[in-house]
Design a protein around this motif. Structure first.
Motif, PDB file in Angstrom:
ATOM      1  N   ARG A 193       9.290   5.614 -30.107  1.00  8.06           N
ATOM      2  CA  ARG A 193       9.483   5.278 -28.696  1.00  8.06           C
ATOM      3  C   ARG A 193      10.342   4.019 -28.546  1.00  8.06           C
ATOM      4  NH1 ARG A 193       8.805   0.889 -29.383  1.00  8.06           N
ATOM      5  NH2 ARG A 193       6.995  -0.471 -29.406  1.00  8.06           N
ATOM      6  N   HIS A 204       4.772  -6.686 -23.964  1.00 11.64           N
ATOM      7  CA  HIS A 204       3.547  -7.460 -24.189  1.00 11.64           C
ATOM      8  C   HIS A 204       2.675  -7.441 -22.927  1.00 11.64           C
ATOM      9  CE1 HIS A 204       4.208  -8.820 -28.285  1.00 11.64           C
ATOM     10  NE2 HIS A 204       5.485  -8.816 -27.972  1.00 11.64           N
ATOM     11  N   ILE A 205       2.650  -6.267 -22.347  1.00  8.98           N
ATOM     12  CA  ILE A 205       1.927  -6.052 -21.105  1.00  8.98           C
ATOM     13  C   ILE A 205       0.726  -5.130 -21.332  1.00  8.98           C
ATOM     14  CG2 ILE A 205       2.163  -4.755 -18.923  1.00  8.98           C
ATOM     15  CD1 ILE A 205       3.350  -7.515 -18.769  1.00  8.98           C
ATOM     16  N   ASP A 206       0.848  -4.205 -22.287  1.00 11.51           N
ATOM     17  CA  ASP A 206      -0.181  -3.160 -22.374  1.00 11.51           C
ATOM     18  C   ASP A 206      -1.570  -3.719 -22.657  1.00 11.51           C
ATOM     19  OD1 ASP A 206       0.514  -3.708 -25.047  1.00 11.51           O
ATOM     20  OD2 ASP A 206       0.607  -1.600 -25.660  1.00 11.51           O
ATOM     21  N   TYR A 207      -1.661  -4.737 -23.525  1.00 12.02           N
ATOM     22  CA  TYR A 207      -2.991  -5.291 -23.820  1.00 12.02           C
ATOM     23  C   TYR A 207      -3.427  -6.297 -22.757  1.00 12.02           C
ATOM     24  CZ  TYR A 207       0.075  -8.716 -26.152  1.00 12.02           C
ATOM     25  OH  TYR A 207       1.079  -9.612 -26.446  1.00 12.02           O
ATOM     26  N   ILE A 267      -2.170   0.189 -25.951  1.00 11.08           N
ATOM     27  CA  ILE A 267      -2.164   1.654 -26.027  1.00 11.08           C
ATOM     28  C   ILE A 267      -0.768   2.257 -25.819  1.00 11.08           C
ATOM     29  CG2 ILE A 267      -2.580   2.173 -23.573  1.00 11.08           C
ATOM     30  CD1 ILE A 267      -4.834   4.123 -24.761  1.00 11.08           C
ATOM     31  N   MET A 268       0.218   1.398 -25.465  1.00  8.60           N
ATOM     32  CA  MET A 268       1.519   1.935 -25.044  1.00  8.60           C
ATOM     33  C   MET A 268       2.179   2.859 -26.060  1.00  8.60           C
ATOM     34  SD  MET A 268       4.969  -0.110 -23.997  1.00  8.60           S
ATOM     35  CE  MET A 268       5.226  -0.993 -25.527  1.00  8.60           C
ATOM     36  N   TYR A 273       1.720 -11.238 -33.735  1.00  9.06           N
ATOM     37  CA  TYR A 273       1.332 -10.344 -32.641  1.00  9.06           C
ATOM     38  C   TYR A 273      -0.132 -10.608 -32.268  1.00  9.06           C
ATOM     39  CZ  TYR A 273       0.569  -6.085 -29.972  1.00  9.06           C
ATOM     40  OH  TYR A 273       0.267  -5.208 -28.964  1.00  9.06           O
ATOM     41  N   GLY A 283       9.778  -3.566 -27.798  1.00  3.78           N
ATOM     42  CA  GLY A 283       8.665  -3.570 -28.756  1.00  3.78           C
ATOM     43  C   GLY A 283       8.119  -4.971 -28.960  1.00  3.78           C
ATOM     44  N   ALA A 284       7.435  -5.152 -30.072  1.00  4.02           N
ATOM     45  CA  ALA A 284       6.713  -6.408 -30.303  1.00  4.02           C
ATOM     46  C   ALA A 284       7.643  -7.603 -30.468  1.00  4.02           C
ATOM     47  CB  ALA A 284       5.831  -6.269 -31.535  1.00  4.02           C
TER      48      ALA A 284
HETATM   49  C1  GLA Z   1       3.841  -3.273 -30.129  1.00  3.35           C
HETATM   50  C2  GLA Z   1       2.427  -2.806 -29.830  1.00  3.35           C
HETATM   51  C3  GLA Z   1       2.312  -2.317 -28.373  1.00  3.35           C
HETATM   52  C4  GLA Z   1       2.868  -3.344 -27.396  1.00  3.35           C
HETATM   53  C5  GLA Z   1       4.238  -3.841 -27.840  1.00  3.35           C
HETATM   54  C6  GLA Z   1       4.720  -4.996 -27.012  1.00  3.35           C
HETATM   55  O1  GLA Z   1       4.730  -2.203 -30.071  1.00  3.35           O
HETATM   56  O2  GLA Z   1       2.047  -1.766 -30.703  1.00  3.35           O
HETATM   57  O3  GLA Z   1       0.962  -2.012 -28.107  1.00  3.35           O
HETATM   58  O4  GLA Z   1       1.973  -4.406 -27.230  1.00  3.35           O
HETATM   59  O5  GLA Z   1       4.241  -4.263 -29.190  1.00  3.35           O
HETATM   60  O6  GLA Z   1       4.957  -4.594 -25.699  1.00  3.35           O
END
Ligand code: GLA
Length: 392
Positions: free
Chosen positions: A26, A33-36, A168-169, A220, A334-335
């Motif tokens: 994906r 850094h919003i999903d959690y 969970i994203m 992270y 991503g992260a």
């Molecule tokens: C990684 C994590 C996701 C999300 C992104 C940052 O991909 O696995 O859950 O936190 O970083 O948005």
């Protein structure tokens, strides 16, 4: 691809693969850094991903093989497993462990994995391998999980078996992705909408910094804790469960509760980024890619200055993009801590964009990035005929 892989399965196991599954990787268009933190994200599945070829065996053994890695594992069917070293097969092993923990039996399997997602690039190769395994087991063993159950189970594997406290994203995006759609996902309620990602004259470019991502997992987890600290401070006055339960105005009124400067910056990024996703959704629905692009740049700047997860490599890509009139917007995805950036680039100018960004980056950083143009693809499914997916 399927034909090549079935031949490889034959070579490895000396028999036919009975089923072939695919799960994509994906990218996240915006909402980082919003999903959690229980807010809104806008990921989409890409067409790179992980293939799993599988055939049951009567030997009571799980056999894990990969065309990407030499390490392999043969392990008897037993009641529980734990993580072994830092090997790739921990991801599918963790999924089996979670099926067993839930009381779903799994019988012996011969498995062959192949992925074309660049490893450690931040395009969710780990979510992809977890979800493809979970989907395959569920379908082969008739375990009765819903797709959302499989997403949650895969996230638990990542959190508890692998040890990364991700949200969970990624698992959601690789499971529920749809062709040419971005997913507007509320990570608190898990409600989502698949929105047309009509990019008009633009295409999505992925620029892999090729930077080795050392320490990314521990940093992270540190960010997750910092957000928790910000939430605890705000909860002294506000009745909220997640940082994203408040908007920027409310945050500004109560931000004095956060006394630590670093924690303040982390929270400010999260809350403003969540507001940006709302604006980005409107811009996308109006096909206003200039506005969408500006929000991407704003997101990048915030991840660089407030959340501090970018780095000179990702910054170099964003910097170059700002100088190129054929780019509507760009940001890390991503992260962070290396990995990939994405950019909206005019399709007609993609080749010259690639050459120029590679030259700029190489000059600044000392080695070349990889540049891909990506389509937005479907989520996990079984491949029944060359290139065709069903049962998604
Ligand atoms: C990684 C994590 C996701 C999300 C992104 C940052 O991909 O696995 O859950 O936190 O970083 O948005």
């Amino acid at each position: 691809m399927k034909h090549f892989l079935t031949q490889e399965f034959n070579k490895v196991y000396n028999k036919e693969a009975e089923n072939v599954y695919f799960s994509p990787g994906r990218v996240n268009l915006i909402g980082e850094h919003i999903d959690y933190n229980g807010g809104l994200v806008m990921p989409c599945a890409i067409t790179f991903g992980t293939y799993l070829l599988v055939s049951p065996n009567n030997d009571g053994v799980f056999r894990f093989r990969s065309l990407n890695f030499d390490h392999k594992l043969d392990i008897p069917v037993q009641n529980n497993y734990s993580k072994t070293g830092e090997y790739w097969f921990n991801y599918p092993l963790g999924v089996i462990e979670y099926f067993l923990k839930d009381g779903h039996p799994v019988l012996g399997l011969d498995m062959l994995f192949y992925g074309d997602i660049p490893i450690s690039s931040g395009l969710s190769s780990s979510a992809s391998i977890e979800v493809v395994t979970a989907f395959a087991l569920n379908s082969l063993m008739n375990s009765g999980y819903s797709k959302l159950d499989l997403v949650k189970l895969s996230q638990s594997v990542e959190n508890n078996f692998i040890g990364v406290n991700c949200g969970i994203m990624d698992q959601f995006a690789v499971a529920f992705g749809e062709n040419n759609k971005a997913l507007m996902l509320n990570c608190d309620t898990l409600d989502y909408q698949a929105v047309d990602s009509n990019l008009g004259e633009y295409i999505l470019a992925i620029i892999n910094t090729n930077k080795p991502r050392k320490l990314a997992e521990s940093k992270y987890n540190e960010r997750v804790q910092e957000c928790q600290a910000a939430l605890t401070a705000l909860q002294q006055e506000l009745d909220i469960n997640n940082l994203c339960d408040i908007d920027t105005d409310t945050f500004n009124k109560h931000s004095n509760l956060i006394t630590d400067k670093v924690i303040y910056k982390r929270a400010k990024h999260v809350i403003e980024e969540n507001d940006r996703v709302k604006l980005a959704a409107v811009a996308l629905s109006q096909n206003n890619l200039d506005e969408f692009g500006s929000l991407m740049y704003a997101s990048h700047n915030s991840l660089r200055d407030l959340y501090e997860v970018s780095g000179k490599e990702l910054d170099a890509v964003a910097e170059y993009c700002k100088t190129d009139a054929n780019v509507a917007g760009a940001r890390m995805t991503g992260a962070g801590f290396g990995g990939c950036a994405i950019a909206l680039v005019k399709e007609s100018a993609f080749d010259s964009f690639s050459q120029k960004v590679i030259a700029y980056y190489t000059d600044k950083i000392g080695y070349a990035p990889s540049v891909y143009s990506s389509l937005i693809g479907n989520g996990v499914g079984e491949l029944v005929a060359e290139g065709k997916k069903t049962k998604a």
